[in-house]
Design a protein around this motif. Structure first.
Motif, mmCIF file in Angstrom:
data_model
loop_
_atom_site.group_PDB
_atom_site.id
_atom_site.type_symbol
_atom_site.label_atom_id
_atom_site.label_comp_id
_atom_site.label_asym_id
_atom_site.label_seq_id
_atom_site.Cartn_x
_atom_site.Cartn_y
_atom_site.Cartn_z
ATOM 1 N N GLY A 409 -13.828 -3.861 11.398
ATOM 2 C CA GLY A 409 -13.479 -4.749 12.176
ATOM 3 C C GLY A 409 -13.450 -4.392 13.858
ATOM 4 N N GLY A 410 -13.659 -5.200 14.698
ATOM 5 C CA GLY A 410 -13.186 -5.336 16.500
ATOM 6 C C GLY A 410 -12.009 -6.255 17.113
ATOM 7 N N LYS A 411 -11.840 -6.261 17.979
ATOM 8 C CA LYS A 411 -10.844 -7.149 18.696
ATOM 9 C C LYS A 411 -12.018 -8.870 18.795
ATOM 10 C CE LYS A 411 -8.046 -7.687 22.860
ATOM 11 N NZ LYS A 411 -8.443 -7.659 24.036
ATOM 12 N N GLY A 412 -11.025 -9.292 18.205
ATOM 13 C CA GLY A 412 -11.724 -10.672 18.512
ATOM 14 C C GLY A 412 -12.546 -10.841 16.976
ATOM 15 N N ASP A 413 -12.176 -10.050 16.011
ATOM 16 C CA ASP A 413 -12.703 -10.631 14.691
ATOM 17 C C ASP A 413 -11.535 -10.711 13.388
ATOM 18 O OD1 ASP A 413 -15.651 -9.303 15.766
ATOM 19 O OD2 ASP A 413 -15.113 -7.312 14.778
ATOM 20 N N ALA A 414 -12.343 -11.317 12.133
ATOM 21 C CA ALA A 414 -10.454 -11.614 11.389
ATOM 22 C C ALA A 414 -11.351 -11.413 10.205
ATOM 23 C CB ALA A 414 -11.224 -12.939 11.081
ATOM 24 N N VAL A 415 -10.685 -10.431 9.390
ATOM 25 C CA VAL A 415 -10.721 -10.138 8.012
ATOM 26 C C VAL A 415 -9.734 -11.067 6.515
ATOM 27 C CG1 VAL A 415 -9.930 -8.074 6.539
ATOM 28 C CG2 VAL A 415 -10.555 -7.595 8.889
ATOM 29 N N LEU A 416 -11.176 -11.576 5.701
ATOM 30 C CA LEU A 416 -10.646 -12.818 5.258
ATOM 31 C C LEU A 416 -10.838 -11.629 3.589
ATOM 32 C CD1 LEU A 416 -9.941 -15.597 4.389
ATOM 33 C CD2 LEU A 416 -12.680 -15.359 4.513
ATOM 34 N N LEU A 417 -9.385 -11.721 3.056
ATOM 35 C CA LEU A 417 -9.524 -11.628 2.025
ATOM 36 C C LEU A 417 -9.795 -13.436 1.151
ATOM 37 C CD1 LEU A 417 -8.981 -10.624 -0.827
ATOM 38 C CD2 LEU A 417 -6.559 -10.442 -0.691
ATOM 39 N N SER A 418 -10.753 -13.491 0.357
ATOM 40 C CA SER A 418 -11.429 -14.455 -0.233
ATOM 41 C C SER A 418 -11.979 -13.520 -1.414
ATOM 42 C CB SER A 418 -12.269 -15.332 0.316
ATOM 43 O OG SER A 418 -12.243 -16.403 0.172
ATOM 44 N N PRO A 419 -11.602 -13.586 -2.323
ATOM 45 C CA PRO A 419 -11.858 -13.104 -3.829
ATOM 46 C C PRO A 419 -12.851 -13.612 -4.473
ATOM 47 C CG PRO A 419 -10.190 -12.799 -3.633
ATOM 48 C CD PRO A 419 -9.780 -13.500 -2.999
ATOM 49 N N ALA A 420 -13.279 -14.669 -4.467
ATOM 50 C CA ALA A 420 -14.257 -15.700 -5.250
ATOM 51 C C ALA A 420 -14.112 -15.042 -6.832
ATOM 52 C CB ALA A 420 -15.450 -15.359 -4.711
ATOM 53 N N CYS A 421 -13.095 -14.037 -7.800
ATOM 54 C CA CYS A 421 -12.741 -13.693 -8.587
ATOM 55 C C CYS A 421 -11.757 -13.782 -8.921
ATOM 56 C CB CYS A 421 -13.998 -12.415 -8.381
ATOM 57 S SG CYS A 421 -15.427 -11.891 -8.006
ATOM 58 N N ALA A 422 -11.625 -13.697 -10.217
ATOM 59 C CA ALA A 422 -10.431 -13.087 -11.085
ATOM 60 C C ALA A 422 -9.552 -11.942 -10.990
ATOM 61 C CB ALA A 422 -10.019 -13.842 -12.392
ATOM 62 N N SER A 423 -8.336 -11.764 -10.613
ATOM 63 C CA SER A 423 -7.925 -11.063 -10.280
ATOM 64 C C SER A 423 -7.764 -10.222 -11.107
ATOM 65 C CB SER A 423 -6.399 -11.710 -9.831
ATOM 66 O OG SER A 423 -5.541 -12.358 -10.341
ATOM 67 N N PHE A 424 -7.953 -9.610 -12.562
ATOM 68 C CA PHE A 424 -6.584 -9.537 -13.248
ATOM 69 C C PHE A 424 -7.692 -7.994 -14.344
ATOM 70 C CE2 PHE A 424 -6.722 -14.003 -14.415
ATOM 71 C CZ PHE A 424 -5.463 -14.470 -14.423
ATOM 72 N N ASP A 425 -8.819 -7.665 -13.284
ATOM 73 C CA ASP A 425 -8.995 -6.456 -12.923
ATOM 74 C C ASP A 425 -8.407 -5.148 -12.305
ATOM 75 O OD1 ASP A 425 -9.543 -7.300 -10.946
ATOM 76 O OD2 ASP A 425 -11.505 -6.208 -11.042
ATOM 77 N N LEU A 426 -7.697 -5.357 -11.643
ATOM 78 C CA LEU A 426 -7.003 -4.936 -11.048
ATOM 79 C C LEU A 426 -5.514 -4.745 -10.478
ATOM 80 C CD1 LEU A 426 -9.801 -3.143 -7.906
ATOM 81 C CD2 LEU A 426 -8.594 -1.771 -9.914
ATOM 82 N N PHE A 427 -5.532 -6.688 -10.197
ATOM 83 C CA PHE A 427 -4.017 -6.910 -10.707
ATOM 84 C C PHE A 427 -3.550 -7.626 -11.450
ATOM 85 C CE2 PHE A 427 -6.465 -6.367 -6.624
ATOM 86 C CZ PHE A 427 -5.950 -5.539 -6.086
ATOM 87 N N LYS A 428 -2.037 -8.063 -11.574
ATOM 88 C CA LYS A 428 -1.562 -8.801 -12.626
ATOM 89 C C LYS A 428 -1.970 -10.309 -12.463
ATOM 90 C CE LYS A 428 3.179 -8.594 -11.720
ATOM 91 N NZ LYS A 428 4.272 -7.048 -11.038
ATOM 92 N N ASN A 429 -2.013 -10.807 -11.089
ATOM 93 C CA ASN A 429 -2.570 -12.272 -10.878
ATOM 94 C C ASN A 429 -2.726 -12.687 -9.947
ATOM 95 O OD1 ASN A 429 -0.196 -12.431 -9.576
ATOM 96 N ND2 ASN A 429 1.426 -13.074 -11.501
ATOM 97 N N TYR A 430 -3.334 -13.228 -8.238
ATOM 98 C CA TYR A 430 -3.711 -13.604 -7.615
ATOM 99 C C TYR A 430 -2.572 -13.515 -7.004
ATOM 100 C CZ TYR A 430 -1.967 -18.419 -6.902
ATOM 101 O OH TYR A 430 -1.282 -19.188 -6.586
ATOM 102 N N GLU A 431 -1.389 -14.023 -7.149
ATOM 103 C CA GLU A 431 -0.356 -13.817 -6.256
ATOM 104 C C GLU A 431 -0.208 -12.272 -5.793
ATOM 105 O OE1 GLU A 431 1.200 -17.442 -8.405
ATOM 106 O OE2 GLU A 431 0.056 -15.507 -8.917
ATOM 107 N N ASP A 432 -0.308 -11.361 -6.768
ATOM 108 C CA ASP A 432 0.011 -10.050 -7.125
ATOM 109 C C ASP A 432 -0.843 -9.050 -6.145
ATOM 110 O OD1 ASP A 432 0.741 -6.862 -7.573
ATOM 111 O OD2 ASP A 432 -0.279 -7.557 -8.680
#
Length: 444
Positions: A409-432
């Motif tokens: 990223g650079g100034k003026g950019d955005a970083v978006l976490l929007s996984p389009a997938c369930a979370s259960f491979d690496l996390f307990k749930n989407y909240e985690d």
């Protein structure tokens, strides 16, 4: 003799149903094939409710008069099939709870936007001074709210799995936001079966009730031709002027039912085109409930976005970090990418639910400068977007994903976490997953 109530699943909805069953005089037994959370185990013990965990004992289940099943248990499972063979009625916790309250229910379903719309309606009704509870698929279970039944209104977020097992559930206002492919593995991979389960939200409504629906969704309008509902139908649309509904007119949103209310869409608290649509649904419901127009306008302006849903976390080095961890399917991510106005570094990946990423390609070409994959198996994502962006990287931890995204990223950019997938491979749930994202952003 006391009727025996068996509850399958000891999560939020199961424990809530157990508490309500006990209050209503049932002999309650709860069974969970997994391990119960400590808080739920304590609640059951404090209330003298019999339970078992890490097993299902047939002899204790098949003598039930009524079974309540957790939405997480597939209806095709062997246990559920056996119960059906034995003609033991199986219902959802939503169905069970609705039998023990006279409060007015506003029920929200759809593939995307349920949590946001439910929270927004609850906010408007609270601001109007109404005595309102919120639950279902969000926060507390409906059944636990009904134990004390101190509310005049309930706003409920309801999934297709909860609707699969309703019999007489009858909301005063039912809202259907959209129908897009999700959870199709539970519906024989047929969109029409999934859509039919969504429509169960209106099947018991009478002409005194209201069915608010998205007129722009072809799956909804097509099914409405086949499915009969007695409710008064109130459509909303971003594309077409409606005499008895809600529509967009330039910068304004006009609610034309039951009387006229004009709103300035540029003042809405929620960002993104899809959220204008969600806000229309909420404003329509509020207008049906005859809430003061000034209260509706103020509430739409000062609403705080739902956690993990296009939630602005921090700006670091001129880069805005946005947490959309709740986007667990392609359609939710489509809306997120569509709402981005800055060049975007996109963090995507997780447990794939049979995703087709093709519809995201035009948005990726237009909005995304780099892709950070976050998952154990990223092969489908890598294949889908190969060659579309200058930089694409694989990561296996949130720390690596956030640091890589910051690097791209650079100034003026955005970083978006929007996984389009369930979370259960690496996390307990989407909240985690969302919480870890926020923690790593703050650690940069």
């Amino acid at each position: 003799m006391q009727e025996k109530l068996v509850i399958l699943g000891g999560g939020e909805s199961g424990v809530g149903a157990a508490l309500l069953g006990k209050k209503e005089g049932f002999r309650v037994f709860l069974s969970d094939r997994g391990k119960l959370k400590e808080e739920y185990r304590t609640k059951l013990m404090d209330n003298g409710i019999e339970f078992e965990e890490e097993k299902h004992t047939d002899s204790k289940i098949f003598n039930a008069d009524l079974v309540i099943k957790s939405p997480g248990i597939p209806k095709k499972s062997e246990l559920i099939q056996k119960l059906k063979e034995k003609q033991i009625p199986v219902v959802s916790e939503i169905e069970f709870a609705s039998r023990y309250t006279l409060a007015k229910i506003i029920a929200v379903t759809g593939s995307n936007g349920k949590t946001t719309t439910t929270s927004l309606i609850h906010h408007i009704l609270t601001e109007a001074g109404l005595n309102v509870g919120m639950g279902g698929n969000i926060g507390k279970s409906f059944a636990e709210l009904v134990v004390n039944d101190e509310y005049d209104f309930y706003v409920l977020e309801i999934s297709s799995f909860q609707l699969d097992d309703v019999v007489s559930f009858k909301p005063y206002i039912a809202i259907l936001l959209n129908i897009t492919p999700d959870h199709l593995d539970q519906y024989d991979y047929k969109l029409e079966l999934y859509a039919q389960s969504k429509f169960k939200i209106t099947e018991n409504q009478s002409h005194e009730d209201y069915f608010v629906y998205n007129f722009d969704d072809d799956n909804i309008t097509e099914l409405l031709k086949e499915i009969n509902t007695e409710a008064q139908k109130v459509p909303y649309s971003m594309n077409k002027e409606l005499n008895d509904g809600t529509f967009q007119e330039g910068e304004n949103v006009v609610v034309n039912f039951p009387d006229r209310l004009e709103l300035n869409a540029s003042e809405f608290a929620l960002r993104g085109r899809h959220n204008v649509s969600n806000t229309m649904a909420a404003a329509t419901a509020a207008n049906i409930l005859k809430i003061r127009k000034e209260t509706i306008k103020r509430s739409l302006f000062d609403f705080k976005a739902v956690e993990h849903r296009l939630e602005s976390v921090l700006k670091i080095g001129g880069i805005e970090f946005i947490n959309d961890s709740k986007a667990t399917n392609v359609n939710a991510t489509y809306y997120a990418l569509e709402s981005m106005n800055a060049p975007t570094v996109w963090i995507v990946g997780g447990t794939d639910k049979g995703n087709d990423y093709a519809e995201l390609i035009p948005l990726v070409k237009k909005k995304v400068k780099a892709i950070v994959c976050l998952g154990l198996d990223n092969s489908k994502i890598l294949a889908a977007f190969d060659g579309l962006v200058d930089n694409m990287i694989e990561t296996k931890s949130m720390q690596d994903a956030v640091r890589s995204a910051y690097m791209y990223g650079g100034k003026g950019d955005a970083v978006l976490l929007s996984p389009a997938c369930a979370s259960f491979d690496l996390f307990k749930n989407y909240e985690d997953r969302g919480d870890q994202f926020k923690k790593e952003v703050k650690n940069l």
